[in-house]
Design a protein around this motif. Structure first.
Motif, PDB file in Angstrom:
ATOM      1  N   CYS A  72      16.956  28.235 -25.747  1.00  0.00           N
ATOM      2  CA  CYS A  72      17.645  28.700 -26.954  1.00  0.00           C
ATOM      3  C   CYS A  72      16.636  28.840 -28.087  1.00  0.00           C
ATOM      4  CB  CYS A  72      18.754  27.723 -27.342  1.00  0.00           C
ATOM      5  SG  CYS A  72      19.777  28.288 -28.725  1.00  0.00           S
ATOM      6  N   TRP A  73      16.774  29.909 -28.859  1.00  0.00           N
ATOM      7  CA  TRP A  73      15.843  30.242 -29.937  1.00  0.00           C
ATOM      8  C   TRP A  73      16.634  30.449 -31.213  1.00  0.00           C
ATOM      9  CZ3 TRP A  73      10.855  30.525 -31.318  1.00  0.00           C
ATOM     10  CH2 TRP A  73      10.401  31.475 -32.230  1.00  0.00           C
ATOM     11  N   ILE A  74      16.268  29.729 -32.271  1.00  0.00           N
ATOM     12  CA  ILE A  74      16.948  29.854 -33.563  1.00  0.00           C
ATOM     13  C   ILE A  74      15.931  30.385 -34.561  1.00  0.00           C
ATOM     14  CG2 ILE A  74      18.196  28.646 -35.389  1.00  0.00           C
ATOM     15  CD1 ILE A  74      18.704  26.403 -33.301  1.00  0.00           C
ATOM     16  N   GLU A  75      16.238  31.505 -35.183  1.00  0.00           N
ATOM     17  CA  GLU A  75      15.308  32.032 -36.188  1.00  0.00           C
ATOM     18  C   GLU A  75      16.023  32.238 -37.521  1.00  0.00           C
ATOM     19  OE1 GLU A  75      14.782  36.753 -35.800  1.00  0.00           O
ATOM     20  OE2 GLU A  75      14.118  35.715 -33.991  1.00  0.00           O
ATOM     21  N   PHE A  76      15.285  31.983 -38.572  1.00  0.00           N
ATOM     22  CA  PHE A  76      15.813  32.115 -39.923  1.00  0.00           C
ATOM     23  C   PHE A  76      14.891  33.053 -40.674  1.00  0.00           C
ATOM     24  CE2 PHE A  76      15.912  30.829 -44.403  1.00  0.00           C
ATOM     25  CZ  PHE A  76      17.276  30.852 -44.665  1.00  0.00           C
ATOM     26  N   GLY A  77      15.451  34.070 -41.319  1.00  0.00           N
ATOM     27  CA  GLY A  77      14.601  35.025 -42.018  1.00  0.00           C
ATOM     28  C   GLY A  77      15.345  35.778 -43.090  1.00  0.00           C
ATOM     29  N   VAL A  78      14.620  36.671 -43.749  1.00  0.00           N
ATOM     30  CA  VAL A  78      15.179  37.471 -44.834  1.00  0.00           C
ATOM     31  C   VAL A  78      15.191  38.931 -44.412  1.00  0.00           C
ATOM     32  CG1 VAL A  78      12.925  37.755 -45.954  1.00  0.00           C
ATOM     33  CG2 VAL A  78      15.022  37.990 -47.310  1.00  0.00           C
ATOM     34  N   LEU A  79      16.235  39.632 -44.799  1.00  0.00           N
ATOM     35  CA  LEU A  79      16.337  41.055 -44.523  1.00  0.00           C
ATOM     36  C   LEU A  79      15.639  41.842 -45.621  1.00  0.00           C
ATOM     37  CD1 LEU A  79      20.135  41.265 -43.586  1.00  0.00           C
ATOM     38  CD2 LEU A  79      18.192  40.967 -42.027  1.00  0.00           C
ATOM     39  N   ARG A  80      15.021  42.948 -45.232  1.00  0.00           N
ATOM     40  CA  ARG A  80      14.468  43.842 -46.247  1.00  0.00           C
ATOM     41  C   ARG A  80      15.617  44.468 -47.023  1.00  0.00           C
ATOM     42  NH1 ARG A  80      11.051  48.036 -43.195  1.00  0.00           N
ATOM     43  NH2 ARG A  80      12.177  47.266 -41.373  1.00  0.00           N
ATOM     44  N   ARG A 127      23.128  22.695 -39.798  1.00  0.00           N
ATOM     45  CA  ARG A 127      24.340  22.699 -38.969  1.00  0.00           C
ATOM     46  C   ARG A 127      24.093  23.455 -37.680  1.00  0.00           C
ATOM     47  NH1 ARG A 127      29.933  22.307 -39.698  1.00  0.00           N
ATOM     48  NH2 ARG A 127      30.849  22.321 -37.606  1.00  0.00           N
ATOM     49  N   CYS A 128      23.384  24.572 -37.767  1.00  0.00           N
ATOM     50  CA  CYS A 128      23.093  25.372 -36.587  1.00  0.00           C
ATOM     51  C   CYS A 128      22.202  24.598 -35.609  1.00  0.00           C
ATOM     52  CB  CYS A 128      22.417  26.673 -37.004  1.00  0.00           C
ATOM     53  SG  CYS A 128      22.033  27.773 -35.636  1.00  0.00           S
ATOM     54  N   VAL A 129      21.133  23.992 -36.133  1.00  0.00           N
ATOM     55  CA  VAL A 129      20.231  23.208 -35.284  1.00  0.00           C
ATOM     56  C   VAL A 129      20.981  22.056 -34.624  1.00  0.00           C
ATOM     57  CG1 VAL A 129      18.217  21.681 -35.288  1.00  0.00           C
ATOM     58  CG2 VAL A 129      18.152  23.835 -36.562  1.00  0.00           C
ATOM     59  N   ASP A 130      21.797  21.350 -35.401  1.00  0.00           N
ATOM     60  CA  ASP A 130      22.546  20.217 -34.850  1.00  0.00           C
ATOM     61  C   ASP A 130      23.521  20.668 -33.767  1.00  0.00           C
ATOM     62  OD1 ASP A 130      21.210  18.498 -36.500  1.00  0.00           O
ATOM     63  OD2 ASP A 130      22.822  18.294 -37.966  1.00  0.00           O
ATOM     64  N   ASP A 131      24.214  21.803 -33.987  1.00  0.00           N
ATOM     65  CA  ASP A 131      25.158  22.306 -32.989  1.00  0.00           C
ATOM     66  C   ASP A 131      24.445  22.609 -31.675  1.00  0.00           C
ATOM     67  OD1 ASP A 131      27.280  22.116 -34.720  1.00  0.00           O
ATOM     68  OD2 ASP A 131      27.376  24.250 -35.193  1.00  0.00           O
ATOM     69  N   VAL A 132      23.293  23.286 -31.774  1.00  0.00           N
ATOM     70  CA  VAL A 132      22.554  23.684 -30.574  1.00  0.00           C
ATOM     71  C   VAL A 132      21.986  22.466 -29.856  1.00  0.00           C
ATOM     72  CG1 VAL A 132      20.479  24.876 -29.751  1.00  0.00           C
ATOM     73  CG2 VAL A 132      22.021  26.009 -31.372  1.00  0.00           C
ATOM     74  N   VAL A 133      21.341  21.581 -30.598  1.00  0.00           N
ATOM     75  CA  VAL A 133      20.705  20.413 -29.966  1.00  0.00           C
ATOM     76  C   VAL A 133      21.756  19.478 -29.380  1.00  0.00           C
ATOM     77  CG1 VAL A 133      19.282  18.367 -30.398  1.00  0.00           C
ATOM     78  CG2 VAL A 133      18.636  20.572 -31.389  1.00  0.00           C
ATOM     79  N   ASP A 134      22.853  19.282 -30.088  1.00  0.00           N
ATOM     80  CA  ASP A 134      23.911  18.412 -29.562  1.00  0.00           C
ATOM     81  C   ASP A 134      24.532  18.994 -28.290  1.00  0.00           C
ATOM     82  OD1 ASP A 134      23.499  16.660 -31.629  1.00  0.00           O
ATOM     83  OD2 ASP A 134      25.208  17.329 -32.828  1.00  0.00           O
ATOM     84  N   ALA A 135      24.609  20.334 -28.220  1.00  0.00           N
ATOM     85  CA  ALA A 135      25.214  20.971 -27.051  1.00  0.00           C
ATOM     86  C   ALA A 135      24.280  20.974 -25.847  1.00  0.00           C
ATOM     87  CB  ALA A 135      25.623  22.413 -27.397  1.00  0.00           C
ATOM     88  N   LEU A 136      22.995  21.234 -26.075  1.00  0.00           N
ATOM     89  CA  LEU A 136      22.056  21.389 -24.967  1.00  0.00           C
ATOM     90  C   LEU A 136      21.333  20.102 -24.585  1.00  0.00           C
ATOM     91  CD1 LEU A 136      20.392  24.827 -25.818  1.00  0.00           C
ATOM     92  CD2 LEU A 136      22.371  24.355 -24.362  1.00  0.00           C
ATOM     93  N   ARG A 137      21.239  19.148 -25.527  1.00  0.00           N
ATOM     94  CA  ARG A 137      20.481  17.919 -25.285  1.00  0.00           C
ATOM     95  C   ARG A 137      19.108  18.224 -24.666  1.00  0.00           C
ATOM     96  NH1 ARG A 137      22.336  13.983 -28.459  1.00  0.00           N
ATOM     97  NH2 ARG A 137      24.614  13.922 -28.416  1.00  0.00           N
ATOM     98  N   PRO A 138      18.308  19.024 -25.348  1.00  0.00           N
ATOM     99  CA  PRO A 138      17.034  19.452 -24.769  1.00  0.00           C
ATOM    100  C   PRO A 138      16.022  18.312 -24.690  1.00  0.00           C
ATOM    101  CG  PRO A 138      17.135  20.107 -27.062  1.00  0.00           C
ATOM    102  CD  PRO A 138      18.494  19.544 -26.718  1.00  0.00           C
ATOM    103  N   SER A 139      15.071  18.471 -23.790  1.00  0.00           N
ATOM    104  CA  SER A 139      13.989  17.483 -23.695  1.00  0.00           C
ATOM    105  C   SER A 139      12.925  17.742 -24.744  1.00  0.00           C
ATOM    106  CB  SER A 139      13.359  17.526 -22.311  1.00  0.00           C
ATOM    107  OG  SER A 139      12.844  18.823 -22.041  1.00  0.00           O
ATOM    108  N   LEU A 140      12.913  18.969 -25.310  1.00  0.00           N
ATOM    109  CA  LEU A 140      11.921  19.310 -26.335  1.00  0.00           C
ATOM    110  C   LEU A 140      12.515  20.255 -27.362  1.00  0.00           C
ATOM    111  CD1 LEU A 140       8.193  20.015 -26.134  1.00  0.00           C
ATOM    112  CD2 LEU A 140       9.650  21.851 -27.002  1.00  0.00           C
ATOM    113  N   VAL A 141      12.169  20.022 -28.626  1.00  0.00           N
ATOM    114  CA  VAL A 141      12.477  20.960 -29.707  1.00  0.00           C
ATOM    115  C   VAL A 141      11.162  21.324 -30.370  1.00  0.00           C
ATOM    116  CG1 VAL A 141      13.701  21.352 -31.870  1.00  0.00           C
ATOM    117  CG2 VAL A 141      14.757  19.950 -30.089  1.00  0.00           C
ATOM    118  N   ALA A 142      10.862  22.617 -30.431  1.00  0.00           N
ATOM    119  CA  ALA A 142       9.619  23.094 -31.046  1.00  0.00           C
ATOM    120  C   ALA A 142       9.954  23.894 -32.287  1.00  0.00           C
ATOM    121  CB  ALA A 142       8.833  23.955 -30.055  1.00  0.00           C
ATOM    122  N   ASN A 143       9.249  23.612 -33.378  1.00  0.00           N
ATOM    123  CA  ASN A 143       9.447  24.309 -34.643  1.00  0.00           C
ATOM    124  C   ASN A 143       8.208  25.158 -34.918  1.00  0.00           C
ATOM    125  OD1 ASN A 143      10.056  25.158 -37.232  1.00  0.00           O
ATOM    126  ND2 ASN A 143      10.763  23.152 -37.924  1.00  0.00           N
TER     127      ASN A 143
END
Length: 333
Positions: free
Chosen positions: A213-221, A82-98
């Motif tokens: 825009c940068w989206i990061e997913f991680g775990v907290l200690r 949902r987060c990725v879709d919201d960002v990409v739909d809003a910005l319509r970027p020319s590139l998405v890098a994972n």
């Protein structure tokens, strides 16, 4: 090169073990996502299922993941997609890098539902990239997208910087153009918690330089102050020794793949790190923020081994998705 200091001291054999653990984690993640798609008949998981069916498996590796793993995977996929879709739909970027894409089909899924002109780039360890190329070559997915795979040691920020260079349109073959920061989105799933604080900081600075825009997913200690007064801290203290928490800690403690100092202790710490990197707009949410959504996979063994719902709450609280952007981006709560 800015390889993490903790990794510089590892012997070659332990370096190999670290990468082997990364590959195993990538396979486990793909297996969970594929089985989730199979059991729920979720069309968003079609690419994961195709990749898993192409993946070579040893005896027993095709078994259904535990119910808890499936429930957590469902929460993770729902929030992150949902987060990725919201960002990409809003910005319509020319590139998405994972960055740290693993073996799953997240960008392939996005390509199916997005602009065909959007360039897709995945960067991961060489061993992971080689395996994914083999999986793509045995499916029809490779013919449906312009997905580009590049190998880099993700613990080495200089190597990552080189991987994020795009071919120049000029006649010079010696120079490259950085990913356009005005029309690109970066996604980083479960990379920074494995590195040290210096490398995590440098990676976020690189992200601010390269991406709009940068989206990061991680775990907290895990952090449970003995005198904690807030409900979240009390719940953490109560649940820190449950079966899921123990398994989670054991998984991260294998060989070289231990959580590094790059793993933050709180959502506030993640917010501060992205702000320090120069992002003007920052939002950080735990998976728990959207846990009220109806689950396709429900609790299947309450009370038998441990309190499954309590374990899932703990996991949802410790895993966070963060967005850093040059300008405000509407992301669903």
């Amino acid at each position: 090169a800015m390889a993490s200091s903790s990794e510089k001291g590892l012997s070659a054999s332990r370096q190999g073990v670290f990468v082997a653990d990364v590959c195993l984690t990538a396979v486990d993640s793909l297996r969970a996502k594929a089985w989730l798609a199979r059991l729920t008949k979720d069309p968003d998981g079609a690419e994961d299922l195709a990749l898993w069916e192409a993946c070579p498996k040893k005896k027993g590796e095709n078994k259904v993941p535990s119910p808890l793993a499936l429930r957590f995977c469902e929460s993770r996929c729902r929030v992150l997609r949902r987060c990725v879709d919201d960002v990409v739909d809003a910005l319509r970027p020319s590139l998405v890098a994972n960055v740290g894409a693993g073996l799953d089909g997240e960008l392939l899924r996005r390509a199916r539902r997005g602009d065909a002109r959007m360039r897709l780039l995945e960067v991961d360890f060489e061993e992971v990239v080689d395996l994914k190329r083999r999986l793509l070559s045995t499916t029809l997915l490779h013919a449906q997208t312009t997905l580009e795979l590049r190998a880099a040691d993700l613990r080495d920020v200089a190597a990552l910087r080189r991987a994020l260079l795009l071919p120049s349109s000029s006649s010079s073959k010696e120079e490259g153009d950085a990913v356009s920061s005005s029309s690109s989105v970066g996604l980083c799933e479960m990379v920074l918690p494995y590195v040290d604080d210096e490398t995590a900081r440098a990676t976020r600075l690189l992200a601010r330089e390269r991406f709009d825009c940068w989206i990061e997913f991680g775990v907290l200690r895990a952090s449970s102050p003995p005198n904690a007064k807030d409900d979240d801290a009390k719940d953490d203290a109560k649940d820190k020794d449950d079966a899921f928490g123990s398994a989670l800690s054991a998984g991260f403690a294998r060989s070289g793949a231990a959580l590094g100092s790059g793993a933050s202790e709180s959502r506030d710490a993640v917010h501060a790190a992205l702000t320090a990197a120069g992002f003007r707009y920052v939002a950080v949410r735990s998976l728990e923020a959207r846990a009220s959504a109806k689950e396709a996979i429900g609790p299947l063994y309450e009370g038998e081994l441990f309190d499954e719902d309590a374990a899932l709450r703990l996991a949802r609280r410790r895993y966070v998705v963060a967005v850093g952007a040059r300008r405000a981006v509407a992301v669903a709560a």
